[in-house]
Scaffold this active site. Structure first.
Site, PDB file in Angstrom:
ATOM      1  N   SER A  52       0.821  -1.220   0.000  1.00 23.99           N
ATOM      2  CA  SER A  52       0.000   0.000   0.000  1.00 23.99           C
ATOM      3  C   SER A  52       0.852   1.265   0.000  1.00 23.99           C
ATOM      4  O   SER A  52       1.985   1.278   0.489  1.00 23.99           O
ATOM      5  CB  SER A  52      -0.915   0.026   1.218  1.00 23.99           C
ATOM      6  OG  SER A  52      -1.728  -1.100   1.222  1.00 23.99           O
TER       7      SER A  52
HETATM    8  C1  LIG Z   1      -3.608  -3.594  -1.653  1.00 17.48           C
HETATM    9  S1  LIG Z   1      -3.162  -5.200  -1.162  1.00 17.48           S
HETATM   10  C2  LIG Z   1      -2.967  -5.055   0.579  1.00 17.48           C
HETATM   11  C3  LIG Z   1      -1.833  -4.216   1.027  1.00 17.48           C
HETATM   12  C4  LIG Z   1      -1.210  -4.658   2.307  1.00 17.48           C
HETATM   13  N1  LIG Z   1      -2.091  -4.837   3.409  1.00 17.48           N
HETATM   14  C5  LIG Z   1      -0.023  -3.845   2.743  1.00 17.48           C
HETATM   15  O1  LIG Z   1       0.383  -4.024   3.864  1.00 17.48           O
HETATM   16  O2  LIG Z   1       0.517  -3.083   1.978  1.00 17.48           O
HETATM   17  C6  LIG Z   1      -4.718  -6.072  -1.237  1.00 17.48           C
HETATM   18  C7  LIG Z   1      -4.545  -7.530  -0.900  1.00 17.48           C
HETATM   19  O3  LIG Z   1      -5.832  -8.036  -0.577  1.00 17.48           O
HETATM   20  C8  LIG Z   1      -5.848  -9.388  -0.961  1.00 17.48           C
HETATM   21  N2  LIG Z   1      -7.234  -9.839  -1.023  1.00 17.48           N
HETATM   22  C9  LIG Z   1      -8.144  -9.646  -2.007  1.00 17.48           C
HETATM   23  N3  LIG Z   1      -9.308 -10.241  -1.697  1.00 17.48           N
HETATM   24  C10 LIG Z   1      -9.128 -10.831  -0.489  1.00 17.48           C
HETATM   25  C11 LIG Z   1      -9.953 -11.604   0.352  1.00 17.48           C
HETATM   26  N4  LIG Z   1     -11.205 -11.914  -0.008  1.00 17.48           N
HETATM   27  N5  LIG Z   1      -9.451 -12.049   1.522  1.00 17.48           N
HETATM   28  C12 LIG Z   1      -8.173 -11.751   1.886  1.00 17.48           C
HETATM   29  N6  LIG Z   1      -7.335 -11.029   1.126  1.00 17.48           N
HETATM   30  C13 LIG Z   1      -7.805 -10.563  -0.044  1.00 17.48           C
HETATM   31  C14 LIG Z   1      -5.132  -9.385  -2.293  1.00 17.48           C
HETATM   32  O4  LIG Z   1      -4.669 -10.677  -2.645  1.00 17.48           O
HETATM   33  C15 LIG Z   1      -4.032  -8.386  -2.029  1.00 17.48           C
HETATM   34  O5  LIG Z   1      -2.860  -9.046  -1.651  1.00 17.48           O
END
Ligand SMILES: C[S@@+](CC[C@H](N)C(=O)[O-])C[C@H]1O[C@@H](n2cnc3c(N)ncnc32)[C@H](O)[C@@H]1O
Length: 397
Positions: A39
């Site tokens: 992020s």
């Molecule tokens: C923008 S990234 C998160 C950034 C992260 N938390 C950081 O520390 O920078 C979004 C993440 O959400 C995950 N994601 C999407 N749908 C999800 C779900 N239903 N359950 C858990 N994770 C999910 C994606 O695989 C992706 O890795």
């Protein structure tokens, strides 16, 4: 421009930019769509400010990805107070490795964060780092009274606080706090659009400055291909043997509780099936095995459509398959299944037409209860426009 040198990578990592760490779910030869990222630090700072964690809080994060937010939370609250769920197994394994290397050991799980982490609930804070279409009911139920949830809802950042539970009802209210650019939660992504006619050119005045469309913030939520950035944190497959726990699918933490109208409840659409195939053809061809599979699936669909319906589909199958020894269990199970379908119809906003007593009687008429129940289920899916199985729809009540 693609990053080529280590210095470029370091500069990007230390900049206030989101960094793509996965394309096309790691599938080879994909179109280059960003499916995970680290992020943007300033966005994380905004989210964490809204989250306002305090000593002693237990926090659940949805979307571990690189583990950046999980590491910050571990630093602030201690490893044991932090829970983070990532849906992508490769990323989940990788997060375990990098967090360990950085000296953090929060509780990590691989699974669908939409269901939260029921076994470890309640949480004082829940933060979703992927964009939601609406707040899943399961997450609200996993908040402590007075707990807070921060999540991007579409392109805006929402903060919700759970009120005290009264009479078994969970309530939450909150407000939006400016924009947020996050990639959608996997199950909340819009369905693929119909094929576009790209053969006929016509002039159209753009409502968006085309330069803005090159930014990652635009590309991520829109699920558009990111052309210029390659994965900069992770290369190759992570080791397999790392201890990532599967997110438990266990029963919700407070079954039977309801939300207020402020938090729209959603459920998953089930499958529309041909009633004659279900009743006669497939069971005949499979010597009855299909009937057990069908029975399992419709009971699972009941639970997935309305999670207030408390059913263990496996037990329902055991009741009709082995319960004959005790004579009564199959009849109770068939009645209960009809009752569940009626409750699904009510949750969908229909006047329930499924009558479990009729289902029970039809057991004795060439097992026509199968045909009857599937017909009643098909009415629910038709009400929702026969959307693809598993898609989320809002429940009426
Ligand atoms: C923008 S990234 C998160 C950034 C992260 N938390 C950081 O520390 O920078 C979004 C993440 O959400 C995950 N994601 C999407 N749908 C999800 C779900 N239903 N359950 C858990 N994770 C999910 C994606 O695989 C992706 O890795």
């Amino acid at each position: 421009m693609p990053l080529t040198t280590g210095a470029d990578r370091l500069a990007l990592i230390h900049s206030d930019e989101p960094v793509v760490i996965q394309l096309d779910h790691d599938e080879p030869d994909g179109p280059g769509i960003a499916t995970s990222s680290n992020s943007q630090p300033s966005m994380v700072a905004r989210m964490l400010r809204l989250l306002s964690v305090e000593d002693g809080h237990r926090v659940l994060e949805i979307g571990t990805a690189s583990g950046y937010v999980a590491a910050l939370l571990s630093r602030r609250l201690g490893d044991s107070a932090v829970y983070s769920v990532e849906v992508d197994p490769g990323l989940a394994h990788h997060a375990v490795a990098v967090l360990r290397a950085a000296g953090y050991r929060p509780n990590l799980a691989c699974g669908d964060g939409e269901r939260g982490w029921p076994d470890q609930a309640p949480f004082d804070r829940i933060v979703a780092t992927c964009a939601l279409r609406e707040v899943p009911h399961a997450l609200v139920r996993q908040l402590t009274p007075g707990g807070a949830l921060v999540a991007p809802i579409g392109p805006r950042l929402l903060e919700r606080r759970a009120g005290a539970a009264h009479g078994g009802r969970c309530a939450a209210s909150g407000r939006f706090h400016g924009g947020a650019s996050y990639m959608p939660m996997r199950s909340h992504r819009p369905p693929c659009a119909a094929p576009v006619d790209d053969t006929t050119a016509r002039p159209v005045e753009a409502a968006v400055d085309p330069r803005a469309m090159l930014s990652l913030g635009f590309a991520l939520p829109a699920g558009r291909p990111v052309v210029s950035l390659g994965p900069v944190v992770r290369n190759g497959r992570p080791p397999r043997a790392l201890p990532v726990r599967r997110a438990p699918r266990g029963p919700p933490c407070c079954t039977g509780r309801r939300t207020t109208a402020e938090v729209p409840m959603t459920g998953r659409v089930g499958k529309t099936r041909n009633i004659f195939l279900v009743w006669l053809i497939w069971p005949l061809i499979t010597l009855g095995i299909y009937h057990l599979v069908w029975y399992y699936k419709v009971n699972r669909e009941a639970r997935d459509f309305d999670e207030r319906i408390d059913v263990r589909p496996g037990m329902a199958v055991v009741a009709i398959a082995l319960g004959w020894i005790l004579i009564v269990p199959p009849f109770i199970s068939v009645y209960n299944t009809g009752d569940r379908i009626a409750r699904m119809q009510r949750a969908a906003g229909m006047t329930p037409t499924c009558n479990p007593w009729i289902g029970l009687i039809l057991v004795f008429v060439f097992s026509l209860h199968t045909l009857y129940y599937q017909q009643e289920l098909n009415r629910i899916w038709a009400l929702h426009g026969n959307r693809p199985e598993g898609e989320h729809v809002s429940l009426a009540v």
